[in-house]
Scaffold this active site. Structure first.
Site, short mmCIF file in Angstrom:
data_model
loop_
_atom_site.label_atom_id
_atom_site.label_comp_id
_atom_site.label_asym_id
_atom_site.label_seq_id
_atom_site.Cartn_x
_atom_site.Cartn_y
_atom_site.Cartn_z
N ASP A 1 0.83 -1.20 -0.18
CA ASP A 1 -0.33 -0.57 0.23
C ASP A 1 1.10 1.35 -0.13
O ASP A 1 1.79 1.40 1.44
CB ASP A 1 -0.33 0.54 1.13
CG ASP A 1 -2.26 0.74 0.81
OD1 ASP A 1 -2.53 1.99 0.13
OD2 ASP A 1 -3.22 0.45 2.22
N CYS B 1 -5.80 3.88 -3.10
CA CYS B 1 -6.41 2.42 -2.58
C CYS B 1 -7.53 2.17 -3.81
O CYS B 1 -7.20 1.30 -4.62
CB CYS B 1 -6.87 2.89 -1.68
SG CYS B 1 -5.11 3.59 -0.39
N SER C 1 -7.40 3.03 10.86
CA SER C 1 -6.72 4.72 11.58
C SER C 1 -8.45 5.15 12.46
O SER C 1 -9.13 4.95 11.88
CB SER C 1 -5.89 5.60 10.50
OG SER C 1 -8.09 5.90 9.45
N HIS D 1 0.57 1.87 3.94
CA HIS D 1 0.36 3.10 4.26
C HIS D 1 0.37 3.45 6.37
O HIS D 1 0.96 3.21 6.99
CB HIS D 1 -0.92 2.67 4.03
CG HIS D 1 -2.04 3.88 4.40
ND1 HIS D 1 -3.01 4.38 4.77
CD2 HIS D 1 -2.62 4.43 3.13
CE1 HIS D 1 -3.74 5.89 4.38
NE2 HIS D 1 -3.82 4.99 3.63
CA LIG Z 1 -2.56 3.46 -1.45
#
Ligand SMILES: [Ca+2]
Ligand SMILES: [Ca+2]
Length: 1008
Positions: free
Chosen positions: A581, A621, A706, A762
């Site tokens: 990512d 993403c 997150s 990420h």
């Molecule tokens: Ca991404």
């Protein structure tokens, strides 16, 4: 024309295969040509009428039609889906021949052009050519116009160009926009000063209904307030009936053909208030009651005008019943919408396409009779041609058989030896031959909603609820050891309880051979030519892409797996995709000095193929993931922007269940699939969960880790169950890797597909403790060390399981890096269309097959993985849609150095910002308003936020996009601008809806 008609009608009477019954008819009747009324219900199931066994609702008018005519028990729509079914009805051609051989398999999108060639013979023209007055009153759903339909009158070509003098009705489908009526080629209530605007804000008001009525999608159109005011779901049935009565009355003196495709009983279930509560099975039954009233009014009008004896009335439905909310309520009330048949709308099981079929023609069809002849709606064209004495003029290559002998007589021999049946998914293409029904894959190929509350509940998951049994299914899933395809003896087993695939291999072989002939590009092409249909090269969507026309249509580039005896086991390798990512082009040591030391990943590169020109079609993403799994541009598959779990506006925005994914394609070839890690395609959205997308097993969290990402940002799910709440991010990579290692151990004896979607790198950057300080690049570098370690463990598991040589491992990233990472010198990064956003590391390893140590600058893409894996597994790519990816196996094998991509398109959200052809990359003008929310602010790491003039770069000489050569090469600028216009028309742009663009289920997709 009229006199010609009379001669023909007379000769028809003389030549018709009359029974003794028909011969008793007074001879003067033949002098008046028969009118024809074709009532075509929508989604009405085999069990939805009193005369087909329903008891919780009453259909006296339709039952009377059956009592005065003939009821068929083995009649079929050509497809289990609205649009293809209608295509076949109108053209007499199987829908797999549509669109120049690509076929039409799903419902037509909102802004699609007309999909029937205006030169083609249709049932409308069959009558019109003989002097009939013709009308189509109701649902059209076959598109309007050429190129994209912009909904600006005149809406031509349309019904009036296909043989209907008059059209009035619902242009698309009652569940979807635009919620207006169309009359002939204009919008009812049209005001040139207030046009209908796709994506216009705010959306114009249209009535809404409670959940019990099942889904009505939100309006996607603004403007045309008057037209929207006139449209009223609960008045549609009455309005169409008035139009039908009016048409019959006006044309009582001349022969007429009325095609009456009612929106009843497609969802939303919106009968006029006077019908509500009149049935014993909720709104579903009430909507059938309205339909029955509509039929009654038409029959009464014929009677009042003295036309009953001179009119052939046919009543049937476009596909079987659907288990939407109203359908489920009906079931619970004891009403079996598809009778004893297995399955539902969209699927290849009988419930999807065996439909009521009733024909009444006083004096010609013996009343109160029943027929078990195998017939199809695709046969109505030939039937109507025969009825009007034009049999000789039926074009060659049509799939239509004259049914008149089965209507007016009782032939001992079957009229049809076989009938092809099309579910939604091409791989489940089915064939009926005599008593045998063969489906070329597992399952129904229809709806995949897996839970009772899903709007599109169906397939194996719904079998038990419907009280059905099937030998391939246990606990709502296909059994692991179920045969790869299905064979049923419908004579002995009409409810399809027992799959005889293994018991009757000879029959299976014959049926497969027959289907393969259908699917072969030669067969399709030949027929297209015979029919005067458009050659594949003329398909507009291909034109716009400027790419090689599908001379071999996508239908069968690769031989189907099961009949490929030549394919040894080794040619069905396992596939593992390790997907990082936000990992940048320069973040790995094998990509240069800016990279973190990644010995395990570097080993993959040394042992395989490393790309220096790997294109992901998104710089954030969600869209990148949708593109990888579907092989299609994010704009094409309806997912061009990232979703945010905690914002309510994204609650319906997910990965469309209509997309066909890698695991869905590999599954039937015997692959077991596992998805591990970050999904970010809408796990809560109906039909968008990894399991709904075809993965057999799943462990992961819904999206990014997150806080503020909604309640489940740190909940680990196993399938749809909670595995553990409040899982620390520092634990996740290990948990995921453990899962992958165990899966490899467990599944090593059969082919498998693993999609390992990391959170690394990420933010938040939270490596497991043992990796803290492992790099010299802080938490970012440490996180990459953990990624490398995980990759090493996966590789060791493959070796330990002894499948190392039989496994293709792909390592790549979803988009460029954030400010913490390295693009290796490329401009920009995540969130922009500079190379740094779209060019990422990509490595493919397959020992013994892919030569080691290759470094390749041949442009390839993450969208190519789907076609590549299809090739490796020996399965067909979907042939009902454009797949943007290409089979890159020759490139990986080192046999080909030219890119299969003539052009590449860089979208930032929904904004087309750059077009690439070979080394040329043209950045297109843009304003901050065009940009998605993540790119509106000026930021040196985000490329051009504003651009007044196009900029041209030669990536061969200037991969960092620094030296604009637009002024020196105006001809290249012009060429790429033209290509931009073409792709904009196809895939759309901020203010343009493309002709081949899935609707984005999201308001203001560019705004947060
Ligand atoms: Ca991404
Ligand atoms: Ca339908």
């Amino acid at each position: 024309m009229r006199s010609n008609f009379l001669v023909r009608a007379l000769s028809l009477f003389l030549l018709a295969p009359c029974t003794a019954f028909a011969e008793e008819r007074p001879s003067d009747a033949a002098e008046r040509p028969p009118n024809v009324v074709l009532i075509f219900a929508d989604d009405l199931g085999y069990g939805d009428l009193g005369c087909y066994g329903a008891t919780k609702l009453q259909t006296p008018n339709i039952d009377r039609l059956a009592a005065e005519g003939r009821r068929f028990t083995d009649a079929h729509s050509a497809s289990a889906v609205c649009t293809p079914s209608r295509y076949a009805l109108l053209t007499g051609e199987y829908p797999l021949r549509a669109m120049g051989g690509r076929g039409v398999w799903g419902p037509l999108p909102t802004n699609h052009e007309l999909i029937i060639d205006t030169d083609a013979l249709t049932i409308g023209k069959a009558f019109k050519n003989e002097g009939y007055a013709t009308a189509c009153l109701g649902k059209w759903h076959l598109g309007f116009g050429r190129g994209a339909n912009d909904w600006q009158p005149p809406l031509r070509p349309g019904p009036q160009d296909l043989g209907f003098d008059y059209y009035f009705g619902v242009p698309l489908v009652n569940s979807g926009s635009p919620f207006v009526y169309v009359e002939n080629d204009t919008i009812v209530g049209y005001d040139p000063d207030d046009p209908l605007v796709y994506g216009g804000k705010p959306p114009s008001p249209t009535p809404t209904f409670p959940e019990e009525a099942s889904r009505k999608s939100p309006n996607r159109f603004g403007g045309a307030l008057e037209a929207h005011r006139i449209y009223d779901d609960e008045k549609t049935g009455t309005l169409l009936t008035e139009k039908a009565v009016e048409f019959i009355t006006e044309n009582r003196e001349r022969p007429f053909f009325l095609y009456f495709p009612t929106p009843n009983i497609h969802h939303p279930f919106t009968p006029a208030p006077r019908f509500k509560g009149t049935s014993q099975c909720g709104l579903y039954g009430d909507f059938v009651h309205e339909l029955d009233w509509m039929v009654g009014e038409v029959l009464r009008s014929l009677e009042d005008n003295g036309l009953s004896d001179d009119t052939l009335v046919i009543f049937t439905s476009d596909n079987g019943g659907m288990l939407n909310r109203a359908g489920r309520d009906a079931f619970k009330a004891g009403h079996e919408i598809n009778g004893d048949l297995l399955g539902f709308k969209f699927g290849a099981w009988e419930g999807g396409h065996r439909v009521p079929f009733i024909a009444r023609w006083p004096g010609r069809i013996e009343p109160g009779t029943e027929s078990d002849q195998l017939i199809g709606q695709v046969d109505l064209l030939a039937t109507f041609m025969a009825l009007t004495g034009q049999s000789d003029e039926l074009p060659e290559g049509k799939d239509s058989v004259n049914l008149l002998p089965a209507l007016t007589g009782d032939p001992e021999e079957p009229l049809r030896t076989e009938l092809a049946l099309m579910p939604h998914k091409p791989r489940n293409l089915a064939l009926r031959r005599g008593k045998w029904m063969y489906i070329d894959a597992q399952g129904s190929g229809g709806f995949t909603g897996s839970r009772p509350h899903h709007h599109a509940w169906g397939g194996p998951a719904a079998v038990e609820f419907a009280g059905d049994v099937n030998s391939d299914i246990r606990d709502g899933r296909i059994k692991k050891d179920a045969p790869p395809a299905q064979l049923y003896d419908l004579e002995a087993d009409p409810s399809q309880t027992t799959n005889l695939y293994r018991k009757s291999p000879q029959v299976v072989k014959e049926m497969q051979a027959r289907l393969n002939a259908w699917r072969s590009p030669e067969a399709t092409k030949e027929t297209a030519q015979k029919d005067g249909g458009s050659a594949p090269a003329e398909a507009p969507q291909k034109d716009a892409r400027g790419e090689a026309a599908p001379a071999a249509t996508p239908a069968a580039r690769v031989a189907p797996a099961r009949n490929g005896a030549a394919r040894a086991d080794a040619s069905k390798p396992n596939v593992v995709v390790i997907f990082a990512d936000d990992l940048g082009y320069g973040d790995l040591s094998c990509y240069g000095p800016t990279g973190v030391e990644t010995p395990h990943i570097d080993a993959l590169a040394a042992e395989g193929f490393r790309s220096t020109d790997f294109f992901v079609p998104a710089n954030v993403c969600s869209p990148s993931r949708a593109a990888l799994l579907s092989g299609r541009y994010p704009m094409r598959c309806g997912m061009p922007v990232a979703r945010h779990e905690s914002e309510p506006k994204y609650s319906n925005y997910g990965f469309s269940p209509e997309e066909i994914t890698i695991p869905e394609l590999l599954g039937p070839a015997g692959y077991r699939s596992l998805m591990v890690g970050k999904w970010h395609l809408g796990m809560d959205v109906e039909g968008s969960h990894p399991i709904d997308a075809g993965f057999d097993e799943h462990l992961g969290i819904p999206s990014n880790y997150s806080s503020g990402r909604g309640p489940d940002y740190n909940t680990l799910f196993r399938g749809k169950q909670v595995e553990e709440r409040d899982v620390p991010l520092t634990e996740l990579t290990k948990r995921y890797t453990d899962e992958v290692v165990r899966f490899i151990e467990r599944r090593k004896d059969q082919p498998f597909f693993i999609y390992f979607s990391h959170h690394i790198v990420h933010s938040p950057l939270k490596p497991r403790e043992e990796f803290v300080g492992a790099s010299r690049k802080g938490k970012y570098g440490d996180f990459i060390k953990e990624l490398d370690h995980s990759t090493g463990r996966v590789m060791r598991a493959l070796r330990d399981a002894g499948v190392d040589d039989d496994t293709v491992v792909v390592f790549t990233s979803d988009n460029g890096p954030t400010r913490f990472g390295s693009t290796g010198g490329l401009a920009g990064g995540k969130y922009c269309t500079m190379e740094g956003g779209h060019r990422v590391p990509a490595i493919v390893r397959w020992p013994g097959r892919i030569p080691a140590g290759q470094v390749s600058d041949t442009t390839v893409s993450s969208m190519d993985l789907l076609p590549l894996f299809c090739e490796l597994a020996g399965v067909e790519q979907p042939n009902d849609r454009t797949i943007d990816g290409k089979n890159i196996l020759p490139v990986l094998l080192g046999e080909e150095t030219r890119s299969p991509h003539k052009f590449l398109y860089y979208y930032n959200g929904t904004n087309l910002q750059a077009v690439r052809e070979g080394d040329w990359k043209l950045h297109l003008p843009r304003t901050p308003r065009d940009q998605p929310f993540w790119s509106k602010k000026r930021d040196p790491t985000k490329g051009f936020v504003t651009l007044d003039q196009p900029k041209l770069y030669n990536l061969e000489q200037d991969v960092r996009e620094r030296h604009d050569v637009a002024a020196q090469r105006p001809e290249v600028v012009a060429r790429l601008q033209k290509q931009a216009d073409a792709i904009r028309a196809e895939l759309g742009d901020v203010r343009t809806t493309g002709s081949d663009q899935r609707e984005i289920d999201l308001e203001d997709p560019q705004e947060r």
